[in-house]
Design an enzyme around this catalytic site. Structure first.
Site, PDB file in Angstrom:
ATOM      1  N   ASP A   1     -42.049 -17.418  26.437  1.00 21.44           N
ATOM      2  CA  ASP A   1     -42.215 -16.298  26.856  1.00 21.44           C
ATOM      3  C   ASP A   1     -42.813 -16.729  28.534  1.00 21.44           C
ATOM      4  OD1 ASP A   1     -41.544 -13.415  26.664  1.00 21.44           O
ATOM      5  OD2 ASP A   1     -42.566 -13.380  24.921  1.00 21.44           O
TER       6      ASP A   1
ATOM      7  N   ASP B   1     -35.877  -6.920  23.965  1.00 21.00           N
ATOM      8  CA  ASP B   1     -37.052  -6.464  23.004  1.00 21.00           C
ATOM      9  C   ASP B   1     -36.670  -5.471  22.615  1.00 21.00           C
ATOM     10  OD1 ASP B   1     -38.579  -8.790  23.662  1.00 21.00           O
ATOM     11  OD2 ASP B   1     -39.845  -7.680  25.124  1.00 21.00           O
TER      12      ASP B   1
HETATM   13  C1  GLA Z   1     -42.262 -10.346  25.237  1.00 19.46           C
HETATM   14  C2  GLA Z   1     -41.182 -10.403  23.819  1.00 19.46           C
HETATM   15  C3  GLA Z   1     -41.605  -9.756  22.535  1.00 19.46           C
HETATM   16  C4  GLA Z   1     -42.648 -10.795  22.478  1.00 19.46           C
HETATM   17  C5  GLA Z   1     -44.573 -10.675  23.472  1.00 19.46           C
HETATM   18  C6  GLA Z   1     -45.704 -10.708  22.857  1.00 19.46           C
HETATM   19  O1  GLA Z   1     -42.565  -8.539  25.171  1.00 19.46           O
HETATM   20  O2  GLA Z   1     -40.607 -10.485  25.040  1.00 19.46           O
HETATM   21  O3  GLA Z   1     -40.714 -11.117  21.629  1.00 19.46           O
HETATM   22  O4  GLA Z   1     -42.740 -12.304  22.519  1.00 19.46           O
HETATM   23  O5  GLA Z   1     -44.124 -10.157  24.655  1.00 19.46           O
HETATM   24  O6  GLA Z   1     -46.803 -10.912  23.430  1.00 19.46           O
END
Ligand code: GLA
Length: 718
Positions: free
Chosen positions: A461, A531
């Site tokens: 990420d 997300d």
């Molecule tokens: C980001 C990612 C999510 C999740 C969060 C965790 O927003 O896109 O899918 O992994 O971080 O903190």
């Protein structure tokens, strides 16, 4: 067969591809490279005829070269359209005067690469342009190598694009591109170009949610989903980038692009060289659908790290279910349910490490949190493996919370300027990955994590854009190189981890779809497009995504309702049908699903596993756009034509509005197709002309067909 040849008398190179041709030539005085042709396949003799056509006439205030169709324009002389290369030499001279020097074609298996070498006529700079094509594709990979041959001090590069694409001269062009923001990535946008420039870019250090580095141009807005000419381009780079789509006063449209020149300087020392990322072009006369299928086939065969026919497993991720509150017991409960559903990879997201109970602390401390996992991760991994699943873990290695052991030990490891704020995003700072010590720490940390645990999947990420991109220790030693070096070291680390741990598959995520591009996609098995997991919103995100990228790498989760972003509630079946359009994952809190829901989900997952080779690797036909009308639909055809999958998603039924049947594409008229979901059979001609009947009722109804080809009528009894 891909083929590249040079014709001495017309001074032109021709790149013959599957169904298209690209042609360029040296100017008579060898001081520029001229674009001649890019479009449907033509004969070599026609290309030579075009190459001999006279160039532009002299126009006051311009030079013939400055208004010519240059393949790659170094800044200098009388040139005022967007250049591709701008440098400063050690004595303060700015501006390049280059001369063609040499060329060659390298052939290796099913690919051919043309290289054209230019040299500054006085200063020690060599510029080599590369063009690579592949058998069976209409894709041209272009990139550039810059070399300082020494003897004149460093060369400072102020702008260095990878290519300049030129569709043929037409009345006007429509530009189609992908824009967005967090939770709303890859939205399709279009604009008919007038005089001037459209700049699409990221200055954020990553690819960004704001624009994706992909464009398409069609003349007079004439292309449809399945017809018409489209020229498309995509950049293989995961850092700040820039496309300038310019319409000149002389009616020329061109698209120059590569790494962003904003705040950019790269000092090329004597004896060193720099390879720029590939900017890839693709032509199709089969509309936007043809362009997408062209990109997907190229990606599967030449970009993705896995084999062209590999399929991605069904994944479970606990982020939406548990957020930071992960622990051994609850994760095992989820894992048991997930295994029963048929999930193949079980992934623990954020919260497993350091003092990570929310997003204020812990990033940088990649050791297992002892309160949440008193026995470490290995007993949990063993249980996940015993349940027949692979184990995956979330990391965000490029980031640090100020509240972490790592930051307290190394406050200089983040990008910052002297006497300036260190602006936090999501309470975190960006590690200066251009530094050797940071790179070594990162590869060692991840290497031990992967060595000490049976981890077979990593979600990588990246949750903020760069700010204060400084490196005070390197003041006056080209600290602006971080824009390149961050990405190059990221690629190096991924490549190195893949080499040391070949069993690990990677997913690229940056707060959703902030890092999706051909560069990262050559190093990760899949990406997280957004997300936002609301099924209705997802249809548009997935549509835009599919313009550029293949369904296999597009992760789609079924999550809980009301959705955490939109508060919308839609049926489980609709959520599955939307998520089954790419690589399927589950992200809901399974401990709260009813037995009926679990049963239903298990059925969908079993169905998905039967059809996923068709969805993930087949030919995609976007039958109806979610941007038009109340019914959206997509069709996938297996590459051998033997199976077809269709999804239709209804938004809201209105009484008296006819939905119509779905006219299917790419079928064999004389073959028969049996729908494995309901038993109905149809001829190919019927499905193409009369269409697949769908009757979506009420709100958020959906339909899936799985058509299996039976032999054509005249083959019976043979
Ligand atoms: C980001 C990612 C999510 C999740 C969060 C965790 O927003 O896109 O899918 O992994 O971080 O903190």
């Amino acid at each position: 067969m891909a083929d590249i040849t040079y014709d001495v008398s017309s001074r032109r190179w021709i790149l013959q591809m599957e169904a298209s041709t690209y042609c360029l030539r040296r100017s008579l005085d060898d001081t520029s490279l001229q674009h001649i042709y890019w479009g449907p396949r033509i004969a070599g003799a026609t290309a030579s005829e075009m190459a001999r056509a006279p160039g532009p006439f002299l126009v006051p205030f311009e030079s013939p070269t400055g208004i010519s169709r240059e393949e790659y324009a170094p800044w200098g002389e009388i040139r005022f359209s967007e250049p591709s290369l701008k440098v400063e030499y050690a004595d303060g001279t700015r501006g390049i005067e280059w001369l063609f020097e040499d060329h060659g074609v390298e052939r290796s298996g099913a690919e051919q690469t043309l290289w054209l070498r230019f040299r500054d006529r006085l200063y020690p700079l060599i510029v080599t342009l590369y063009y690579r094509i592949h058998d069976g594709h209409d894709v041209i990979e272009r990139w550039v190598r810059l070399e300082n041959t020494g003897g004149g001090g460093p060369v400072t590069i102020e702008q260095a694009f990878s290519a300049d694409w030129r569709p043929p001269r037409r009345e006007c062009y429509r530009l189609t591109y992908l824009h967005g923001r967090w939770g709303k990535e890859t939205q399709v946008a279009e604009v008919v170009l007038g005089p001037g420039k459209v700049v699409l870019e990221s200055r954020r250090g990553t690819t960004s949610h704001q624009f994706n580095p992909w464009v398409a141009l069609d003349p007079e807005a004439s292309a449809t989903e399945e017809s018409g000419e489209v020229w498309s381009a995509a950049l293989a780079w995961s850092g700040s980038w820039k496309f300038v789509v310019e319409t000149t006063p002389y009616g020329e449209v061109h698209c120059a692009g590569g790494v962003n020149d904003f705040d950019f300087r790269y000092r090329l020392d004597e004896g060193t060289r720099l390879d720029l990322p590939a900017f890839v072009g693709l032509y199709s006369n089969k509309g936007f659908g043809g362009v997408s299928r062209g990109w997907h086939a190229y990606e599967r065969e030449h970009v993705f790290p896995e084999a062209p026919d590999a399929v991605r497993p069904v994944l479970y991720n606990s982020w939406e279910a548990t957020a930071f509150a992960v622990n051994e017991h609850d994760q095992i409960v989820l894992a048991e349910k997930a295994a029963w559903l048929g999930v193949e990879v079980f992934v623990i997201d954020d919260g497993w490490f350091g003092a990570r109970n929310d997003d204020y602390a812990g990033l940088g401390d990649w050791t297992v949190n002892p309160e949440k996992f008193p026995h470490g991760l290995n007993p949990l991994i063993a249980r996940v493996n015993a349940l027949g699943m692979r184990f995956g873990l979330w990391v965000e290695p490029e980031m640090v919370n100020p509240d972490s052991h790592l930051y307290r030990a190394h406050p200089d490891w983040v990008y910052h300027f002297r006497h300036r704020s260190r602006t936090e995003g999501r309470n975190q700072l960006v590690l200066n990955l251009a530094r050797d010590d940071v790179r070594e720490w990162m590869v060692a940390t991840l290497d031990s994590l992967l060595s000490e645990h049976n981890i077979e999947f990593v979600k990588w990420d990246m949750n903020r854009s760069f700010s204060e991109p400084g490196w005070p220790d390197e003041a006056n030693r080209n600290p602006e190189r971080i824009w390149l070096e961050h990405v190059r070291n990221l690629y190096w680390i991924l490549d190195e981890l893949r080499r040391r741990h070949p069993q690990v598959a990677f997913e690229s995520c940056a707060g959703g779809g902030g890092r999706v591009d051909l560069g990262i996609l050559s190093r990760v098995e899949q990406v997280w497009p957004s997300d936002n997991t609301d099924a209705l919103d997802r249809l548009r995100i997935q549509e835009g995504f599919s313009y550029a990228y293949a369904p296999r790498v597009m992760m789609c989760w079924v999550t809980d309702c009301p959705n955490f972003v939109t508060k919308r509630t839609v049926p489980l079946r609709y959520r599955f049908h939307v998520a089954m359009a790419g690589s399927l994952g589950i992200g809901g809190d399974l401990s709260r699903w009813t037995p009926q829901e679990l049963e239903e989900a298990r059925g969908f997952i079993a169905t998905y596993k039967r059809v996923r080779p068709v969805i993930q690797n087949g030919l995609l036909y976007r039958l109806r756009s979610p941007r038009a009308g109340s019914v959206a639909a997509s069709q996938y055809v297996a590459r051998d034509g033997s199976e077809v999958v269709v999804f239709a998603w209804g938004h809201s039924q209105q009484f008296g509005v006819t939905q119509g049947s779905l006219l299917l594409r790419g079928l064999e008229e004389e073959a028969h197709y049996a729908d494995a979901m309901c038993g109905a059979t149809y001829s190919g001609a019927y499905l193409a002309q009369k269409g697949l009947p769908v009757n979506l009722v009420g709100d958020f109804d959906s339909h899936m067909a799985h058509l299996v080809r039976t032999m054509p009528a005249h083959h019976h009894g043979e």
